[in-house]
Design a protein around this motif. Structure first.
Motif, short mmCIF file in Angstrom:
data_model
loop_
_atom_site.label_atom_id
_atom_site.label_comp_id
_atom_site.label_asym_id
_atom_site.label_seq_id
_atom_site.Cartn_x
_atom_site.Cartn_y
_atom_site.Cartn_z
N UNK A 68 0.80 -1.22 0.00
CA UNK A 68 0.00 0.00 0.00
C UNK A 68 0.83 1.27 0.00
N UNK A 69 2.15 1.14 0.17
CA UNK A 69 3.04 2.30 0.15
C UNK A 69 4.18 1.99 -0.82
N UNK A 70 4.29 2.78 -1.87
CA UNK A 70 5.27 2.52 -2.93
C UNK A 70 6.70 2.39 -2.44
N UNK A 71 7.15 3.30 -1.59
CA UNK A 71 8.54 3.24 -1.09
C UNK A 71 8.76 1.97 -0.28
N UNK A 72 7.81 1.62 0.54
CA UNK A 72 7.95 0.39 1.33
C UNK A 72 8.01 -0.83 0.41
N UNK A 73 7.20 -0.82 -0.67
CA UNK A 73 7.24 -1.92 -1.63
C UNK A 73 8.61 -2.01 -2.30
N UNK A 74 9.18 -0.87 -2.69
CA UNK A 74 10.52 -0.87 -3.30
C UNK A 74 11.57 -1.38 -2.32
N UNK A 75 11.49 -0.92 -1.06
CA UNK A 75 12.44 -1.39 -0.04
C UNK A 75 12.33 -2.89 0.16
N UNK A 76 11.09 -3.40 0.18
CA UNK A 76 10.87 -4.84 0.35
C UNK A 76 11.46 -5.60 -0.84
N UNK A 77 11.23 -5.13 -2.05
CA UNK A 77 11.76 -5.80 -3.24
C UNK A 77 13.28 -5.76 -3.28
N UNK A 78 13.84 -4.64 -2.82
CA UNK A 78 15.31 -4.55 -2.73
C UNK A 78 15.86 -5.57 -1.73
N UNK A 79 15.23 -5.66 -0.56
CA UNK A 79 15.69 -6.60 0.47
C UNK A 79 15.56 -8.04 -0.01
N UNK A 80 14.49 -8.34 -0.74
CA UNK A 80 14.27 -9.70 -1.25
C UNK A 80 15.04 -9.97 -2.55
N UNK A 81 15.62 -8.92 -3.12
CA UNK A 81 16.33 -9.03 -4.39
C UNK A 81 15.47 -9.75 -5.43
#
Length: 176
Positions: A68-81
């Motif tokens: 629901x929050x774009x930045x949090x989604x990007x951070x999550x995808x970065x952490x999960x690679x």
């Protein structure tokens, strides 16, 4: 007489279908930081259950999970690679009996392997399977430790996300 036997055989095929699958389930993870909890969800859970072999396979494209929050989604995808490791997958074998005639949720236990971030770990998942007119409704949940899968938790406002994530799935598998 042959026509009757053929008709009965054809009519029996859907009733004895032993493989169930879907590409429209829901997966949800719950994450915590001090004083805050958030959820990521994807309606793109894929799943299959073969009652003959008792094998199960569930997977989701991690790019489809949204909080629901774009930045949090990007951070999550970065952490999960997710560009390197796009999927989370659970494969295993159903170890409890299943009565397809019983139309109430039945306890189901699956022993298998959960893979995320390129790291596979053994996992036992307990949930329910409910035979319905449409197929089999599967609901289950388990916890995943990020460090077990070499995932560095992202930070939210200088606070690291909790190591333990709660995962829940809900999917209606239909005969294939």
């Amino acid at each position: 007489m042959r026509a009757l036997a053929l008709a009965l055989t054809i009519l029996a095929i859907p009733a004895t279908a032993q493989t169930y699958e879907s590409a429209r389930g829901t997966v949800e993870f719950t994450s915590r930081v001090p004083l805050h909890t958030f959820t990521g969800t994807s309606p793109h859970l894929n799943g299959a259950l073969d009652l003959d072999t008792r094998e199960v396979d569930f997977y989701v494209d991690l790019e489809t999970v949204e909080t629901g929050i774009g930045k949090r989604d990007r951070d999550m995808r970065d952490a999960l690679e997710t560009r390197r490791f796009p999927f989370a997958e659970f494969t295993g074998r159903l170890t409890t009996p299943l009565d397809l005639q019983q139309r109430t949720p039945q306890r189901a236990r699956v022993e298998g392997t959960f893979t995320i971030h390129g790291v596979a770990r053994p996992l036992t998942v307990v949930g329910t399977i409910e035979p319905t007119r449409q197929g089999l409704r599967v609901r289950a949940g388990w916890e995943v430790r990020l460090d077990d899968h070499n995932i560095q938790p992202p930070r939210l406002l200088m606070v690291k996300v909790n190591q333990v994530q709660r995962v829940e799935i809900d999917i209606l598998l239909t005969p294939s």
